[in-house]
Design an enzyme around this catalytic site. Structure first.
Site, PDB file in Angstrom:
ATOM      1  N   TYR A   1      46.821  47.107  39.667  1.00 45.36           N
ATOM      2  CA  TYR A   1      45.594  46.816  38.909  1.00 45.36           C
ATOM      3  C   TYR A   1      45.178  48.033  38.083  1.00 45.36           C
ATOM      4  O   TYR A   1      44.871  47.919  36.889  1.00 45.36           O
ATOM      5  CB  TYR A   1      44.484  46.426  39.885  1.00 45.36           C
ATOM      6  CG  TYR A   1      43.144  46.159  39.244  1.00 45.36           C
ATOM      7  CD1 TYR A   1      42.826  44.891  38.765  1.00 45.36           C
ATOM      8  CD2 TYR A   1      42.184  47.174  39.122  1.00 45.36           C
ATOM      9  CE1 TYR A   1      41.588  44.634  38.185  1.00 45.36           C
ATOM     10  CE2 TYR A   1      40.952  46.921  38.543  1.00 45.36           C
ATOM     11  CZ  TYR A   1      40.654  45.666  38.076  1.00 45.36           C
ATOM     12  OH  TYR A   1      39.437  45.422  37.495  1.00 45.36           O
TER      13      TYR A   1
ATOM     14  N   ASP B   1      46.486  29.413  31.080  1.00 42.77           N
ATOM     15  CA  ASP B   1      46.968  30.534  31.888  1.00 42.77           C
ATOM     16  C   ASP B   1      47.336  31.640  30.907  1.00 42.77           C
ATOM     17  O   ASP B   1      48.287  31.504  30.135  1.00 42.77           O
ATOM     18  CB  ASP B   1      48.188  30.110  32.704  1.00 42.77           C
ATOM     19  CG  ASP B   1      48.723  31.221  33.602  1.00 42.77           C
ATOM     20  OD1 ASP B   1      48.261  32.383  33.476  1.00 42.77           O
ATOM     21  OD2 ASP B   1      49.612  30.943  34.425  1.00 42.77           O
TER      22      ASP B   1
END
Length: 245
Positions: free
Chosen positions: A141, A49
């Site tokens: 984003y 991760d």
């Protein structure tokens, strides 16, 4: 044989990039939270991760120690969640930032520390044309992708000439992430606003990464390479945004 580490290579642009390097005979490692969706041609998978800095450092150290160095580190892992600015949940926004921006910083920092000891290396990352504009539905984003370009310039300034840094900013690419978030009608609308008339294929973005890692690009650092079929070249962004919002 070069040693290449790529985050988020289990699908999409990362997967295509891993395969491009593997076809050239490079040794490729895929740091991803999920296993590859296709075959093993994308290299060796290490479950990671990228939002976990300790996990990133362990994975990078494992590759470095196994092969006596890392030649190229490509921070590609990224996620997006479509939501308006008034509806953004803190948990979602923090996850987007942790993966898309801080995940790049974690991987580059870990790889660069080892590259510095050898006096050579290339750091690459996936940014986006979304970092150049206000694009509705993806505020967090967009901000992370602008931040990746800023990281690129800073790493280049601090680590040159031994280590190069560059990023690729794709426009619309036909990836699983794109297909999951866009309806067929939205995809048609996107194509209509791109001068090239289509989405990019992931292999076209992979080719850019392969070039940036090559000796032919040895004088290129601190730069952002935009590959968008001409999408942001003209004054069409506002109309385009209204059509898909």
């Amino acid at each position: 044989m070069r040693t290449i580490v790529i985050s988020g290579a289990s699908s999409g642009i990362g997967n295509a990039t891993a395969k491009r390097f593997a076809r050239a005979g490079d040794r490729v490692y895929n740091l991803d939270i999920k296993p590859p969706e296709t075959d093993s041609a994308a290299g060796t998978w290490i479950e990671t991760d990228v939002a976990d800095w300790s996990a990133v450092d362990r994975a990078v150290a494992r590759v470095d120690e196994a092969h006596g160095g890392i030649d190229v580190a490509i921070a590609n892992a990224g996620i997006s969640i479509r939501h308006g600015v008034l509806e953004i949940a803190e948990t979602d926004a923090r996850r987007v930032v942790d993966v898309n921006l801080l995940g790049v910083l974690a991987m580059w920092r870990s790889a660069a520390r080892r590259m510095a000891g050898r006096g050579a290396g290339v750091l690459l990352a996936t940014a986006s044309v979304n970092g150049h504009r206000g694009y509705p539905g993806y505020a967090d984003y967009n901000a992370t992708k602008a931040g990746v370009a800023a990281l690129c310039r800073t790493f280049a300034m601090e680590l040159s000439p031994a280590i190069r840094a560059a990023c690729v900013s794709p426009g619309a690419v036909l990836t699983p992430m794109q297909l999951a978030e866009y309806t067929p009608e939205m995809l048609v609308a996107v194509n209509a606003r791109i001068p090239a008339g289509r989405h990019a294929d992931p292999d076209e973005i992979a080719a850019a990464f392969f070039y940036l890692a090559s000796p032919e690009a040895r004088f290129l650092t601190g730069q952002e390479i935009v590959i968008d079929g001409g999408e942001i070249a003209g004054a069409t962004t506002s109309e385009f945004n209204r059509r898909i919002a």
